[in-house]
Scaffold this active site. Structure first.
Site, PDB file in Angstrom:
ATOM      1  N   ASP B 141      -3.209  -2.114  -1.082  1.00  0.00           N
ATOM      2  CA  ASP B 141      -1.989  -1.505  -0.527  1.00  0.00           C
ATOM      3  C   ASP B 141      -0.800  -2.380  -0.900  1.00  0.00           C
ATOM      4  O   ASP B 141      -0.538  -3.395  -0.253  1.00  0.00           O
ATOM      5  CB  ASP B 141      -2.082  -1.387   1.008  1.00  0.00           C
ATOM      6  CG  ASP B 141      -3.086  -0.333   1.458  1.00  0.00           C
ATOM      7  OD1 ASP B 141      -4.010  -0.005   0.676  1.00  0.00           O
ATOM      8  OD2 ASP B 141      -2.962   0.145   2.611  1.00  0.00           O
ATOM      9  N   LYS B 204       2.011   5.709   0.318  1.00  0.00           N
ATOM     10  CA  LYS B 204       1.909   5.336   1.724  1.00  0.00           C
ATOM     11  C   LYS B 204       3.312   5.114   2.259  1.00  0.00           C
ATOM     12  O   LYS B 204       4.173   4.586   1.558  1.00  0.00           O
ATOM     13  CB  LYS B 204       1.064   4.063   1.821  1.00  0.00           C
ATOM     14  CG  LYS B 204       0.937   3.453   3.191  1.00  0.00           C
ATOM     15  CD  LYS B 204      -0.044   2.258   3.153  1.00  0.00           C
ATOM     16  CE  LYS B 204       0.012   1.456   4.434  1.00  0.00           C
ATOM     17  NZ  LYS B 204      -0.856   0.250   4.382  1.00  0.00           N
ATOM     18  N   LYS B 240      -1.017   8.459   2.616  1.00  0.00           N
ATOM     19  CA  LYS B 240      -1.329   7.664   3.796  1.00  0.00           C
ATOM     20  C   LYS B 240      -0.077   7.421   4.628  1.00  0.00           C
ATOM     21  O   LYS B 240       0.729   6.554   4.303  1.00  0.00           O
ATOM     22  CB  LYS B 240      -1.945   6.324   3.382  1.00  0.00           C
ATOM     23  CG  LYS B 240      -2.282   5.412   4.584  1.00  0.00           C
ATOM     24  CD  LYS B 240      -2.985   4.137   4.140  1.00  0.00           C
ATOM     25  CE  LYS B 240      -3.145   3.158   5.313  1.00  0.00           C
ATOM     26  NZ  LYS B 240      -3.738   1.869   4.900  1.00  0.00           N
TER      27      LYS B 240
END
Lengths: 290, 304, 481
Positions: B141, B204, B240
């Site tokens: 991430d 995300k 996400k």
């Protein structure tokens, strides 16, 4: 011996004779002939509406300030031709005192409406506080082509009182002059032609109302009709003729000599209200600017 | 299937976005009523999509081990519950998590690239990523350089993402836009398009350190970017939302949004995740309410 | 990992109807009392979603209308026109509050009687109707401030005839400003959707509003004609079709009746290439599928700039795929039942015309309930300006799509209609919005949004879409001398 003047009609800024080639004689109060006047036909109405439609876009989109300038110019030009109007009014049966008052009142009324051109919008418009994140405002817009039947009572003041608020609001006009006292209408057309009013904004025809009015009232490209001190019979038949394209029919019964026979209501009768919505983005979320 | 290197110049022009219109659209998702079997199924899906997260300066191996245990045992009193999709930790905790999760199929996601601010050198970001991968991370991430983005250096942002993706290889890369710092939805959309074209497997919303985080408006905007990319290329990208989704209701509304925008193909943890620390227990309580018919107490659900 | 072949269907989520109270038979609300129709005739009102009978509704005759007008006249002369304006305001406020308290019941009945999705009646129709009363209540004692240029006066008895597409909301649009301006009312709801107006009559009864100030007479077109032709009515307010609007205009020609008409439309919704495209698609959907397309200002003519036409149509089709068509009582339903069998026939007639004209039909493939009147959301591409379906008001979920190249072209095409009710403009450029919005000949312009309504926002059309405005300060004008 007097020359019997032939009065022509006023369409698209020109002074043509009627398409039909017919004239009728207008008499003075004593019954003596004073002029030959065009007895306009359906085709003249058609031409006048066409001219008015063509002029509508540019006239309504012209800046309001500029429209005010032009109306004021009309007042100036009328002021320069007082004598001719007084003479015609007297010919058509007015006393000299009344004629003088009528011309002065007419000039004042034009100046009055010249002043309205760039102001009525602020009074008729609004910002509307809607219950959602939108900016919402209403503005007044001209209705379109307006057919006006002259008030038979007055030759000049009625004409001015009916005409000015309609064009001040950005509409264009087909004007059927008073049958029995049409002289001032045509002379007024000469005033219009020599002021800065664009061709086609005002078109004036003379003749017999019962011949022309139904054509005008039924015309599918006319948006509104304006009657003043007309008989119930004429009002009803005009309203019926207006149904097919839902023309707005405005009927007033005013004594145009009265000082109070003017106002924003005469403008707003020929305005449509347009409401516009647009989202307001709340940038940055919940923070207030205060 | 490593194709040719992505090019910044190939990013299509991002559409403009009217925020009020987005808010209206989102409010429509929120009026969807999820009841009965649909609710049970939805809640179970939410659990399976959670990236159980701890990203604090005070994280310790013990904290991470406890969270990993919880990840595998959400609520042992009820049969048939899924596990979460992954745990999400700092690079230094990856090896701890790897050890704690060795018997499970739960993935290990590691933040990287000088998370959360991204304010470091390119070299540090690359070695940060390499370290996490070497320690056994299944997913990375990363954060984008918001400062560069806001000063218009889109090329820089793009190149960074592409470089990190290259390091990740087959490992999945989630690109954190930190939308709370991007000022408006047009920027969110632009950043989404850049990330997707630079090779992101997932986009995300947030680090969880900045508010607002995963609002539905932002998630909607990013889902539309994914949708447009899919319609154009046939390539799926995952989504996400992270930060701020702490209730079942909000989570279900997110699923409604995914279903109605992207379709049911995205309704798996392969393509949709929630980054959350406290969501799981609320979902479990709602789930148990559905099972038992009784409203639940937090005292009966373990916090770690 | 979960299986990749996931399906997730929403379970039905039906709004319960157990707590609503409907009478078996509704009489006429005249002079504060419930009165049987003089011919003792009633007609059935049905639920268009199930074709089940809901109640029987009184059929008012000319005599009944006469009674209602007399009651309204008496109430006008003796009570309402002489009451202190601030007292009048309080009655209207009180009605607004009572409506709010009955909001859920009103929403349910609206959905049962008219077929519209409960989400819309709950979130849009009923709140807007309540707000309309709140808005105009406050005007009652400020009328002179609204029009400082003139000496304002009420008109007298207002005869009001409303359509079936927004039954309660239209009743509010009519009654609230009329009462605020000091008039009394005889209102006729549409034949197929009388129930919420009758429910409103019950609320008005409970509010203690003096008898005769509001009278509700139900019936068909003959009942409406009796109102229009009644010599003691001072004002006719009508919302409905342009054809009936013209009949009314003929009927009142030569009388002193003041008229306001809110009629049909074929409104253009214009998407320029720089538009916020996803929001535009949403606006297109909202413009044509809101309330099954039974909306006079529906954005039924879509104009898309050629450079983005393919994308917009593709996105629109995809978006239509996520619309739920079905039981209006289901909270997840986006598109409910068509209001009546007749209307469904009309819509289907136009769909066939579109097919025969050679336009390309696209409909969402979805299951429709076996009972009730339903129509799939429908769009036509490959439509010409001269296609019948692009000219005539369909009043259903049917959209025609045309493309254009330049802004001048689309302004001409948009204005190329006898109607002029509304228009939509989608572009990111402010100067372009102002250009288009000032050149479109329509009474309501939605820029970067569509089908928004508010009590403070004047609504009404140009040309054959009618005249007079409803809502806002301008809406008072229709009820004052």
């Amino acid at each position: 011996m007097n020359i019997l003047k032939t009065y022509k009609i006023y369409i698209a800024g020109q002074f043509p004779r009627t398409e039909s080639g017919r004239t009728y004689v207008v008499n003075d109060a004593a019954g003596n002939p004073i002029a030959n006047v065009c007895q306009s036909s359906k085709k003249d109405i058609r031409n006048a509406v066409q001219a008015a439609r063509k002029a509508f876009g540019p006239w309504s989109e012209r800046s309001a300030f500029n429209r005010g300038q032009i109306l004021y110019r009309i007042a100036e030009m009328l002021g320069g031709r007082k004598a001719q109007f007084i003479e015609e009014l007297i010919q058509q049966g007015q006393t000299i005192e009344r004629a003088q008052i009528e011309i002065e009142t007419s000039i004042d009324r034009i100046v009055y409406y010249a002043g309205w051109c760039d102001k009525f919008q602020q009074i008729l418009s609004s910002v509307n506080p809607v219950n959602s994140s939108h900016f919402n405002f209403s503005v007044a817009e001209a209705t379109g082509v307006v057919g006006v039947l002259a008030d038979e009572q007055t030759g000049l003041l009625g004409l001015v009182s009916q005409l000015m608020p309609v064009i001040a609001g950005g509409n264009t006009v087909v004007f059927i002059a008073a049958e029995k006292s049409p002289l001032c209408a045509i002379t007024f057309a000469e005033v219009l032609a020599t002021s800065d009013l664009p061709a086609g904004v005002v078109n004036i025809v003379t003749g017999f109302a019962n011949e022309m009015l139904p054509t005008l009232a039924e015309h599918m490209d006319v948006n509104a009709l304006y009657l003043s001190n007309a008989s119930n019979e004429i009002v009803k038949s005009t309203q019926l003729s207006a149904v097919d394209n839902l023309k707005r029919v405005v009927v007033v019964n005013e004594d145009w000599n009265q000082e109070k026979a003017q106002g924003i209501a005469f403008i707003s009768s020929f305005q449509e209200i347009k409401t516009t919505w647009h989202p307001i983005e709340q940038i940055g979320g919940a923070t207030s600017s205060y | 299937m490593k194709a040719h290197k992505p090019l910044f110049s190939q990013i299509p022009k991002s559409p403009t976005i009217d925020k009020v219109g987005v808010e209206e659209r989102v409010s429509r998702f929120q009026t969807r009523s999820i009841k009965g079997t649909a609710k049970m199924q939805g809640l179970s899906m939410v659990l399976s999509m959670i990236d159980l997260t701890t990203l604090e300066g005070k994280d310790t191996p013990n904290k991470v081990r406890q969270m990993c245990y919880k990840a595998q045992h959400l609520h042992d009193f009820q049969d048939g519950l899924p596990t979460v999709a992954a745990v999400c930790v700092y690079p230094t905790m990856v090896s701890i998590a790897k050890d704690a999760l060795k018997d499970s199929s739960i993935k290990i996601a590691s933040v990287s690239t000088a998370f959360p601010s991204g304010q470091s050198t390119f070299d540090v970001k690359k070695s940060d990523t390499q370290f996490a991968l070497d320690a056994g991370a299944d997913e990375i991430d990363m954060v984008i350089s918001r400062g560069k983005f806001l000063s218009g250096e889109y090329n820089f942002v793009f190149d960074e993402i592409a470089a990190i993706k290259e390091i990740c290889g087959q490992k999945r890369l989630k690109v954190i836009l930190e939308t709370g710092e991007l000022a408006n939805l047009d920027q969110v959309r632009r950043a989404s398009d850049i990330a997707i074209h630079a090779g992101a497997d997932f986009i995300k919303t947030s680090t969880g350190k900045i508010q607002p985080a995963a609002t539905m408006q932002v998630t909607y905007t990013m889902l539309m970017a994914i949708k447009d990319h899919y319609d154009r290329t046939g390539i799926m990208v995952g989504m996400k939302p992270a930060g701020g989704i702490s209730t079942s209701k909000l989570a279900l509304h997110n699923l409604v949004m995914v279903k109605e925008i992207l379709g049911e193909a995205w309704l798996t943890n392969e393509w949709f995740r929630f980054g959350a620390s406290s969501l799981a227990n609320d979902v479990l309580m709602q789930y148990m309410k559905q099972v038992t018919g009784k409203y639940q107490s937090a005292d009966y659900f373990t916090i770690d | 990992m979960t299986d990749s072949n996931n399906t997730w269907e929403y379970a039905p989520s039906l709004e319960g109807t157990s707590h609503i109270q409907l009478k078996e038979k509704y009489d006429l609300f005249i002079d504060g009392k419930w009165i049987k129709p003089s011919n003792n005739r009633y007609f059935d009102t049905i639920n268009p979603a199930t074709e089940e009978k809901l109640a029987e509704i009184a059929w008012a005759t000319e005599d009944d209308v006469d009674l209602a007008v007399m009651a309204a006249r008496k109430a006008y002369v003796e009570v309402w026109s002489v009451m202190k304006a601030s007292e009048r305001a309080k009655y209207i406020f009180r009605i607004a509050r009572l409506m709010q308290e009955h909001a859920k019941e009103l929403a349910l009945i609206e959905t049962l009687d008219g077929g519209k999705p409960i989400r819309e009646s709950r979130d849009i129709d009923v709140p807007l109707a309540c707000n309309h009363f709140f808005y105009y209540a406050g005007w009652a004692d400020k009328l002179q401030d609204a029009f400082p240029q003139r000496n304002i006066q009420s008109l007298g008895v207002a005869g009001q005839i409303i359509p079936w597409n927004f039954p309660l909301l239209m009743a509010a649009w009519k009654i609230a400003p009329a009462l605020a301006a000091g008039n009394t009312v005889v209102l006729k709801p549409a034949e197929s959707t009388s129930l919420t107006a009758l429910k409103l009559a019950e609320i008005i009864e409970a509010s203690g509003l003096p008898a005769g100030v509001v009278n509700i007479v139900t019936g068909n077109g003959d009942t409406g004609a009796a109102i229009v032709n009644h010599p003691d009515v001072d004002k006719i307010a009508f919302t409905g079709s342009t054809a009936v609007g013209k009949l009314i205009q003929r009927a009142v020609a030569g009388t002193a009746k003041k008229v306001s008409l809110e009629l049909g439309g074929k409104s253009a919704n214009i998407v320029l290439e720089d538009a916020p495209i996803d929001q535009a698609v949403e606006g297109i959907v909202n413009g044509i599928f809101f309330n099954q397309g039974h909306v006079c200002c529906a954005g039924s003519r879509l104009y898309v700039q050629e450079s983005i036409a393919e994308e917009v149509v593709r996105k629109l089709k995809q978006r239509m795929g996520s619309l739920y068509v079905g039981n209006p009582l289901d909270k997840n339903t986006d598109i409910g039942a068509i209001n009546s069998k007749e209307q469904l026939n009309t819509i289907e007639k136009y769909i066939n015309i579109g097919i025969n004209e050679g336009s390309d039909l696209f409909q969402v493939e979805c299951d429709l309930p076996s009972k009730g009147f339903y129509c799939r959301p429908t769009i036509f591409t490959n439509v010409a300006q001269s296609s019948v379906i692009a000219q005539e008001e369909i009043f259903g979920p049917v959209l025609t799509i045309q493309t254009f190249r330049t802004i001048d072209e689309v302004i001409q095409k948009a204005n190329n209609s006898p109607y002029g009710l509304a228009a939509g403009v989608w572009t990111d450029k402010g100067s372009r919005i102002f250009n288009l919005t000032s050149k479109l000949r329509a009474g309501v312009i939605w820029s970067n949004t569509y089908n928004k309504f508010d009590p403070a926002s004047p609504f009404g059309g140009y040309k054959e879409s009618g005249f007079g405005r409803e809502g806002g300060l301008h809406g008072l004008e229709a009820y004052l001398k």
